[in-house]
Design a protein around this motif. Structure first.
Motif, PDB file in Angstrom:
ATOM      1  N   ALA A 270       0.808  -1.221   0.000  1.00 36.01           N
ATOM      2  CA  ALA A 270       0.000   0.000   0.000  1.00 36.01           C
ATOM      3  C   ALA A 270       0.840   1.268   0.000  1.00 36.01           C
ATOM      4  CB  ALA A 270      -0.966   0.013   1.181  1.00 36.01           C
ATOM      5  N   VAL A 271       2.027   1.184  -0.598  1.00 33.80           N
ATOM      6  CA  VAL A 271       2.855   2.378  -0.785  1.00 33.80           C
ATOM      7  C   VAL A 271       2.351   3.125  -2.014  1.00 33.80           C
ATOM      8  CG1 VAL A 271       5.199   3.108  -1.437  1.00 33.80           C
ATOM      9  CG2 VAL A 271       4.874   1.381   0.352  1.00 33.80           C
ATOM     10  N   GLY A 272       2.443   4.459  -1.973  1.00 30.08           N
ATOM     11  CA  GLY A 272       2.096   5.264  -3.143  1.00 30.08           C
ATOM     12  C   GLY A 272       3.345   5.963  -3.649  1.00 30.08           C
ATOM     13  N   VAL A 285      11.324   0.646   1.240  1.00 31.36           N
ATOM     14  CA  VAL A 285      10.263   1.583   1.602  1.00 31.36           C
ATOM     15  C   VAL A 285       9.246   0.822   2.451  1.00 31.36           C
ATOM     16  CG1 VAL A 285       8.447   3.113   0.757  1.00 31.36           C
ATOM     17  CG2 VAL A 285      10.588   2.918  -0.512  1.00 31.36           C
ATOM     18  N   LEU A 286       8.989   1.321   3.642  1.00 33.00           N
ATOM     19  CA  LEU A 286       8.059   0.645   4.551  1.00 33.00           C
ATOM     20  C   LEU A 286       6.616   0.813   4.091  1.00 33.00           C
ATOM     21  CD1 LEU A 286       9.740   1.723   7.910  1.00 33.00           C
ATOM     22  CD2 LEU A 286      10.070  -0.386   6.605  1.00 33.00           C
ATOM     23  N   GLY A 287       5.784  -0.108   4.512  1.00 38.57           N
ATOM     24  CA  GLY A 287       4.383  -0.142   4.082  1.00 38.57           C
ATOM     25  C   GLY A 287       3.647   1.167   4.294  1.00 38.57           C
ATOM     26  N   ARG A 288       2.762   1.488   3.346  1.00 36.23           N
ATOM     27  CA  ARG A 288       1.876   2.656   3.417  1.00 36.23           C
ATOM     28  C   ARG A 288       2.602   3.992   3.347  1.00 36.23           C
ATOM     29  NH1 ARG A 288      -3.157   1.634   3.778  1.00 36.23           N
ATOM     30  NH2 ARG A 288      -3.971   3.640   4.343  1.00 36.23           N
ATOM     31  N   ALA A 289       3.879   3.994   2.983  1.00 36.57           N
ATOM     32  CA  ALA A 289       4.577   5.267   2.839  1.00 36.57           C
ATOM     33  C   ALA A 289       4.111   5.973   1.573  1.00 36.57           C
ATOM     34  CB  ALA A 289       6.079   5.032   2.793  1.00 36.57           C
ATOM     35  N   MET A 290       4.351   7.278   1.537  1.00 34.97           N
ATOM     36  CA  MET A 290       4.055   8.081   0.348  1.00 34.97           C
ATOM     37  C   MET A 290       5.369   8.639  -0.174  1.00 34.97           C
ATOM     38  SD  MET A 290       1.534  11.351   0.059  1.00 34.97           S
ATOM     39  CE  MET A 290       2.392  12.931   0.125  1.00 34.97           C
ATOM     40  N   VAL A 291       5.704   8.269  -1.379  1.00 39.18           N
ATOM     41  CA  VAL A 291       6.985   8.668  -1.961  1.00 39.18           C
ATOM     42  C   VAL A 291       6.711   9.747  -2.992  1.00 39.18           C
ATOM     43  CG1 VAL A 291       9.086   7.840  -3.079  1.00 39.18           C
ATOM     44  CG2 VAL A 291       7.748   6.278  -1.646  1.00 39.18           C
ATOM     45  N   THR A 292       7.082  10.984  -2.663  1.00 38.44           N
ATOM     46  CA  THR A 292       6.749  12.079  -3.581  1.00 38.44           C
ATOM     47  C   THR A 292       7.937  12.533  -4.421  1.00 38.44           C
ATOM     48  OG1 THR A 292       7.189  13.624  -1.807  1.00 38.44           O
ATOM     49  CG2 THR A 292       4.907  12.989  -2.127  1.00 38.44           C
ATOM     50  N   TYR A 301      13.131   3.787   4.354  1.00 41.71           N
ATOM     51  CA  TYR A 301      12.328   5.005   4.360  1.00 41.71           C
ATOM     52  C   TYR A 301      10.883   4.679   4.722  1.00 41.71           C
ATOM     53  CZ  TYR A 301      16.336   6.738   1.776  1.00 41.71           C
ATOM     54  OH  TYR A 301      17.610   7.092   1.413  1.00 41.71           O
ATOM     55  N   GLY A 302      10.201   5.629   5.347  1.00 51.15           N
ATOM     56  CA  GLY A 302       8.804   5.418   5.699  1.00 51.15           C
ATOM     57  C   GLY A 302       8.079   6.732   5.885  1.00 51.15           C
ATOM     58  N   SER A 303       6.773   6.666   5.964  1.00 51.20           N
ATOM     59  CA  SER A 303       6.014   7.872   6.318  1.00 51.20           C
ATOM     60  C   SER A 303       4.639   7.548   6.891  1.00 51.20           C
ATOM     61  CB  SER A 303       5.871   8.826   5.127  1.00 51.20           C
ATOM     62  OG  SER A 303       4.872   8.380   4.246  1.00 51.20           O
ATOM     63  N   GLY A 304       4.356   6.308   7.155  1.00 48.36           N
ATOM     64  CA  GLY A 304       3.023   5.945   7.663  1.00 48.36           C
ATOM     65  C   GLY A 304       2.848   6.283   9.129  1.00 48.36           C
TER      66      GLY A 304
END
Lengths: 350, 350, 350
Positions: A270-272, A285-292, A301-304
């Motif tokens: 569920a990464v975007g 990239v950890l799950g559910r992160a948003m990579v802009t 890397y992560g952002s959830g």
């Protein structure tokens, strides 16, 4: 149902063994509680205790865990990898008889490799090439001039678009859509107009693609999935992306157009991922992160934001919204107390 | 088109009625504006005003709202539930004639229950068992040795993998993939190697599975969906999960491998749930939350950040990134003013 | 392979040209490096330098960039739009021969418009109407009484539910599910009971629907997709939604039931939109945002948190959780220093 002895497995897979060489297994099991006549493995040392109580007849262990074996065992540097290879012996869905099911629709100009299979109600269109030993399952469509490599398996109901090529030994799960029209639209005076998507999709060797995953064909050049890539279910890969060798992507992740992902990356579920960016090799990239934006160095890397009690969470959301006010209060205090302050951030520069 | 009178409905469903017993309806409608000859319901008291103006011929109401009826009505303790049952009378897609469409491909060793249906271009493989009155819609595949329970309906183009079992009275929407290969891969010297997925998928009775939803089969043991579970569209359930009885999950949610979800949970849309965790009974997770660890007590949980104006939102994101700096500034002020301070948090311990 | 000269293209599309009118192209290419015999375009001024070095034989440029042309060019007010229209000439998948494939299953009561096509293993049920020049690709199902407008193309394996109507010139990619049962369930004494979904789905003209996207039919009234809407892959649109004209929605977005989205909106990828809300015309929602309430004014909105190094990110998450404590510390400082303070927020009022 095939049965193998400890001795046979040790020889076939080049592993050391321990215990009665005639110990036989005909299937696999977990260690806890385990099943007689079945084979298990111990990979995570956290579960070492289970060796003492398991009912499994053979356990694959690392050299370090070998002394703790109570019964028969196989010793492997990487027990999980050894398990993966041995377990294939017990997979009942691997073998098939070559041939074309009478209900399949195969165009006269398509070519079918030796030992290949085309299942019930599958469609193979003009000019398509099916490699040696390839398996085209029930309800698949291989469109015009598409190429399916040797030993590749389309499980069922996979759609392979025109001119798409898949390499050798790929595996594609049910419902995947390979080479669909990319989401290219131009604003015209009356509304959106379609931008023809004239590239195709090139998939390398040894690629796995999950159920209902969608990969769009390129707008001008091709979308590319390199060798050894692993894609889980319900993933979206937009037009013109390139996914580097041996990268693995978990379910429900979406990647926008023209993005390039490096080799050996691991992208969580569920990464975007934004379009037109680049991700370096070996990025996690950890799950559910948003990579802009692009990621230029390997790392994790992560952002959830993880879960909280909903009442507490609502307060947190309100506090996040008050952060500007908090900064202003801090600044007022700093002015008032005249303590030395570093550079003040300026929201206008964000 | 079937027509029913108020009196017939009251008797058939054991409800009290109010108004002319000959009032007839042949379909359903909303209350606002409503349609003559149609049946509506009032469940949410917020819409009580609509009773006065609706053109619906019959309205299902709670005892509390019965006095406000202007025309014919049915009185039910739970008007929405009563509506659900009555509305089934007007569903044109429920009935079918038993039989096998000539274009279907049914293996000679498959068994078809009395009153069952196999639709156009559907495929039923060797050893598969189709229960009494089951409906296998157009383009479905029921793979080898799979079992479909009595009265279960596969709407269309559903893929049921080998040895998967579905209980009675299930309903599966188009494009669902049941029992696909789990995402099990081991790192080998040349790249990822496939870990055979030798478990299957067991689905209980009265389960609904939405369109294009994917449920993977287990790696060793089975993935299990218990009785009465409701799954919306485009959901991913990975290998070895267990979803407890009567749990409902909204669309676009993904659940990683080996997670167990309790009974009667309600999981919102686009939630991401980590692997190898447990969620207790009666847990509610709000939409778009990220669940990274086990939830041991019932309650309501969330973690999604709601929308803001994009300019304001960008400032908020920058402030969130400055939180470490804000804490340092706070600490400097506290030291400077020598006010009594509790334990200072230490980022290193996070 | 069709070939066109500069002169032919200029005349056919009403564009000014520059350079040798006999310059011929038979395909499209990017500008960098470009390919002889192919046509490219320059839309983004950032890439103006590529005009000097491209190997493309013809480049479509804006009037402003025309002086920089080194070879043949077409001058268009909107080069991307002009490219979209010209590129269609080189699309090999547009033409088809009308007719019904012998393996298709077409009910005797269905009507097929002049010049329409029904592909291999496709199913057209009783009462369905296929418009003039419509294309029903391999493995599609057009259910009972559904209506497919003139010139509409269902690429492959699309499921169109009973009574669903699609307008003219729509395009639906493989695996889309149109008019599936909405997720309507009522709690009964034994568990969830199905709420029949008796509405349908109405899709306007010139709509594009992506691969494996799902749109549910309405519970009572219809779900509506207005003219000119563009939907990418793997989107979920729940029952009773209405999507306004010319709105575009990127992949992996989910929209809960009964929500209305205005006209000309642009919704990013992986956005989650709550049920029963309204979004005004001309709203832009950035990717991965969570929309929990109505949006009443046009503008740009977001809520996604962008990526960070995972260690840094974990600290940020901990700090976000400490925000209540930070506010308390701030308040203590303010009291201690007796600086004038505005209204104190009260978490209880959130």
């Amino acid at each position: 149902m095939s049965t193998y002895t400890l001795d046979e497995l040790a020889q076939r897979f080049g592993l050391q063994s321990s215990g009665d060489p005639a110990t036989a297994v005909h299937g696999v099991c977990g260690l806890k509680p385990g099943k007689p006549g079945h084979l298990g493995f111990l990979s995570n040392p956290k579960f070492r205790d289970e060796l003492a109580s398991t009912a499994a007849s053979i356990v694959i262990v690392s050299p370090r865990d070998a002394p703790a074996l109570k019964g028969a065992g196989l010793i492997a540097a990487d027990p999980y990898l050894a398990y993966a290879r041995i377990a294939a012996l017990f997979d009942p869905d691997r073998d098939f008889e070559a041939g074309v099911h009478p209900s399949a629709v195969v165009d006269a100009t398509a070519t079918l490799g030796t030992g290949s299979f085309v299942g019930a109600t599958a469609v193979v269109e003009a000019g398509a090439q099916i490699g040696e030993g390839a398996y085209i399952g029930a309800g698949c469509t291989v469109s015009r001039d598409a190429v399916i490599g040797a030993g590749t398996r389309l499980v069922a109901r996979v759609w392979v678009g025109p001119r798409v090529t898949l390499g050798a030994r790929c595996q594609v799960q049910a419902g995947a859509v390979l080479g669909s029209r990319g989401f290219g639209n131009a604003r015209g005076p009356q509304g959106w107009e379609e931008v023809p998507q004239l590239g195709s999709l090139v998939v390398g060797d040894d690629v796995e693609i999950g159920a209902n995953t969608c990969i769009d064909r390129g707008a001008i050049d091709d979308t590319v999935i390199e060798n050894g890539v692993r894609l889980d279910n319900l993933i979206q890969i937009a037009h013109n992306c390139r996914i580097g060798e041996h990268t693995a992507i978990a379910a429900c992740t979406g990647i926008a157009g023209s993005t390039r992902i490096g080799r050996r990356c691991m992208i969580g579920g569920a990464v975007g991922i934004n379009g037109h960016i680049e991700i370096a090799d070996d990025v996690i990239v950890l799950g559910r992160a948003m990579v802009t934006g692009s990621i230029t160095t390997r790392g994790v890397y992560g952002s959830g934001l993880p879960l909280d009690d909903a009442r507490e969470w609502r307060k947190t959301v309100a506090r996040v919204r008050r952060l500007g006010r908090m900064e202003a209060r801090l600044q007022a205090l700093e002015r008032h107390t005249r303590i030395p302050v570093g550079t003040q951030e300026d929201d206008k520069n964000v």
